[in-house]
Write an enzyme that holds these catalytic residues in place. Structure first.
Site, PDB file in Angstrom:
ATOM      1  CG  ASP A  91       0.622  -2.584  -1.419  1.00  0.00           C
ATOM      2  OD1 ASP A  91       1.690  -3.165  -1.607  1.00  0.00           O
ATOM      3  OD2 ASP A  91      -0.016  -1.995  -2.317  1.00  0.00           O
TER       4      ASP A  91
ATOM      5  CD  GLU B 119       5.659  -1.660  -0.604  1.00  0.00           C
ATOM      6  OE1 GLU B 119       4.527  -1.164  -0.780  1.00  0.00           O
ATOM      7  OE2 GLU B 119       6.351  -2.077  -1.545  1.00  0.00           O
TER       8      GLU B 119
HETATM    9  C1  GLC Z   1       3.587  -2.862  -3.455  1.00  0.00           C
HETATM   10  C2  GLC Z   1       3.606  -4.368  -3.651  1.00  0.00           C
HETATM   11  C3  GLC Z   1       3.788  -4.652  -5.109  1.00  0.00           C
HETATM   12  C4  GLC Z   1       2.628  -4.059  -5.866  1.00  0.00           C
HETATM   13  C5  GLC Z   1       2.498  -2.573  -5.576  1.00  0.00           C
HETATM   14  C6  GLC Z   1       1.178  -2.036  -6.039  1.00  0.00           C
HETATM   15  O1  GLC Z   1       4.794  -2.280  -3.777  1.00  0.00           O
HETATM   16  O2  GLC Z   1       4.600  -4.936  -2.852  1.00  0.00           O
HETATM   17  O3  GLC Z   1       3.895  -6.028  -5.357  1.00  0.00           O
HETATM   18  O4  GLC Z   1       2.802  -4.258  -7.246  1.00  0.00           O
HETATM   19  O5  GLC Z   1       2.547  -2.301  -4.187  1.00  0.00           O
HETATM   20  O6  GLC Z   1       0.151  -2.486  -5.226  1.00  0.00           O
END
Ligand code: GLC
Length: 570
Positions: A233, A293
């Protein structure tokens, strides 16, 4: 001990040591003649555990709910599930605020439920990937509780603490992407802590070797429990400039009405790649995969995440496609060419739990199901791995909150009405046309849309023309046709503004994919000679059109938003 007994004990010991090693080695074995790994052959399926299936009928989904639907996933053609955070959490950011990395939130079940899910998945050849929130913890994590307790606490330096510039003046101008300043003053020690997301999500200090070690150990904890990898993440925000240089301003304002800034000093710092490499070293010990991500503004940036020596993330997601407005063959064609040129194994995604559902984004109101099938035909036939989002296979649409009072996702409350938050794309999986879409006997935490009456697993299973049955056939083809897994990507008719067409070629055969991205019928002439097929024979494998696609590759008539997949032989 006699000599033979000694040798026997030695042999036992050797087996005990060798077993886990050979299990690991096995996981790293190529699964085909081309040297591909398991994750290159896998269709991944993202599950938002709050919303998938509620086995204990409290309105919130759980791990047992997922377990009960593994056969559904198997039948669909899923090889691995990525479960978004299911660890203990105050749920400020619905699990992305983790208060214990090595347990399961009681809302979702127990560690025993988790182990059972992994074991049941294994029986069906479905691997489990977890979501690792690397950038920050919850403010209720014991590390942060200790960290904020005093300036000399053991965990003080596990987070980013600084004095303000002056009274009521934070250390610098960095902003939280979730609408607040990036710094919160903690009265107890009169210092500010930094958080790129909500104030309840303090950023970890990855420059502290103890943090790095603790986080690497978290991955080991789960690998040992049979987890096949992690989706990492928010990797871009792992490091901050130690000098805390102010970010330069950028034109305009954001959706919270704040002046924009270029996130030059709190995002994508080169040190991110050191952390990726270390996480990868541990993943490799277990034959596991790292999915990123990875938000890029230029496809070329993907190269950085694969790593100069291909030693960082095996699967950085191409998220750029999720930002395309409308359907434009030229835009997709150019983009796919660029992703392929980034050199490694592409990873395609058309939506997720932070992005408006693909059905809603692409739909034109008149051909929504056809468009959903066409987009499926696109991202599931390209060279690379694909990550689906739960419900995409049944044409689930966004169900956005109608008023600020209905919003659950805090950013929707802060940013209403410009930013409605992410509730709309996180609504319960639609299993049946019955109450609460068969998700739960209790009122679900988010409401199901009226379209659940028609777009649900039970009804669509009976309808041969449904989005679900299209996905099932498509995924079956993907598993059956080596060309779809191994074949190269050969673009066709590169000047056509409406029809996106390409071949996947492997060992003298090809699979032709023709997508009419427009609302009008199209005719195409696909001359396959340069691709090595001078007298091609075509046999249709799958087609979303209500009227059959007619013709030969040199003269195909394509209904609006049609997708045709055909085998080509010479
Ligand atoms: C990423 C996740 C999202 C979350 C953020 C903070 O972007 O996909 O859902 O709110 O990280 O952890």
């Amino acid at each position: 001990m006699t000599k033979s007994k000694f040798i026997y004990v030695l042999a036992l010991l050797a087996t005990a040591i060798a077993l886990p090693l050979s299990a690991r080695a096995q996981q790293q074995q190529p699964v085909d003649a081309e040297g591909h790994q398991w994750w290159q052959h896998s269709v991944f399926y993202e599950i938002y555990p709050r919303s998938f299936a509620d086995s204990d009928n409290n309105g919130v989904g759980d791990l047992k709910g997922i377990d009960l639907h593994l056969d559904y996933l198997k039948q669909l053609g899923v090889d691995a599930v990525w479960i978004t955070p299911c660890f203990p959490s105050p749920q400020v950011d619905f699990g992305y605020d983790v208060s214990d990395y090595e347990a399961v939130d009681p809302k979702y079940g127990t560690l025993a439920d988790f182990d059972k899910l992994v074991a049941d998945g294994k029986k069906r050849n479905i691997k489990v990937i977890l979501d690792f929130v690397v950038n920050h913890t919850s403010d209720k994590h014991k590390w942060f509780i200790d960290s904020r307790s005093s300036k000399i606490s053991m965990h003080r330096d596990w987070y980013i603490w600084r004095d303000g510039k002056g009274p009521n003046e934070p250390p610098n101008n960095w902003l939280s992407t979730f609408g607040s300043p990036g710094w919160t003053l903690d009265k107890k020690t009169n210092q500010y802590y930094y958080h790129y997301f909500y104030p309840e999500q303090p950023d970890l200090n990855w420059r502290n070797p103890a943090v790095e070690k603790a986080m690497l150990d978290v991955t080991r904890f789960w690998y040992k429990r049979g987890v096949a990898g992690f989706r990492l993440d928010a990797v871009d925000t792992l490091y901050e400039d130690p000098a805390l240089t102010d970010n330069p301003p950028a034109p305009g304002t954001d959706k919270f009405g704040r002046p924009n800034q270029i996130e030059q000093f709190n995002k994508k710092l080169p040190e991110v790649h050191d952390a990726m490499r270390k996480l990868r070293t541990v993943a490799d010990e277990y034959g596991s995969v790292l999915i990123g991500e990875t938000w890029t503004t230029n496809v070329n940036e993907l190269k950085d995440y694969y790593g100069a020596k291909n030693d960082e993330l095996q699967m950085p997601m191409d998220l750029m496609m999720t930002g395309f407005k409308g359907l434009n063959a030229k835009e997709y064609r150019e983009h796919i060419a660029a992703v392929n040129a980034a050199g490694q194994w592409p990873v395609y995604v058309i939506t997720n739990h932070d992005i408006v559902r693909s059905y809603t984004r692409y739909g034109d109101g008149a051909h929504n199901d056809d468009i959903a099938k066409m987009m499926a035909a696109l991202y599931l036939t390209l060279r690379g791995s694909a990550i689906m989002y739960y419900g995409e296979e049944i044409g689930m649409e966004n169900n956005d909150p109608k008023s600020r009072e209905d919003v659950q996702d805090p950013i929707g409350k802060i940013g209403w009405p410009l930013e409605k938050g992410r509730d709309g794309e996180r609504t319960p999986m639609q299993w049946t046309a019955g109450s609460n879409a068969g998700f739960s006997k209790a009122k679900p935490w988010l409401p199901v849309p009226a379209s659940a009456q028609t777009h649900n697993v039970e009804s669509e299973t009976k309808d041969p023309d449904s989005v679900l049955n299209f996905y099932r056939q498509l995924l079956a083809l993907r598993h059956k046709e080596p060309t779809l897994l191994e074949g190269d990507y050969f673009p066709l008719n590169e000047d056509d503004p409406n029809v996106f067409a390409y071949l996947r070629r492997y060992k003298g055969e090809a699979i032709l994919v023709v997508l009419n991205m427009s609302a009008t019928p199209q005719k195409v002439n696909l001359y396959l000679g340069p691709a090595g097929f001078t007298t091609p024979k075509i046999s249709i494998l799958l087609n979303n059109a209500h009227a059959p696609v007619v013709g030969t590759p040199e003269g195909l008539s394509l209904p609006p938003f049609s997708a045709m997949i055909a085998k080509i032989t010479q």
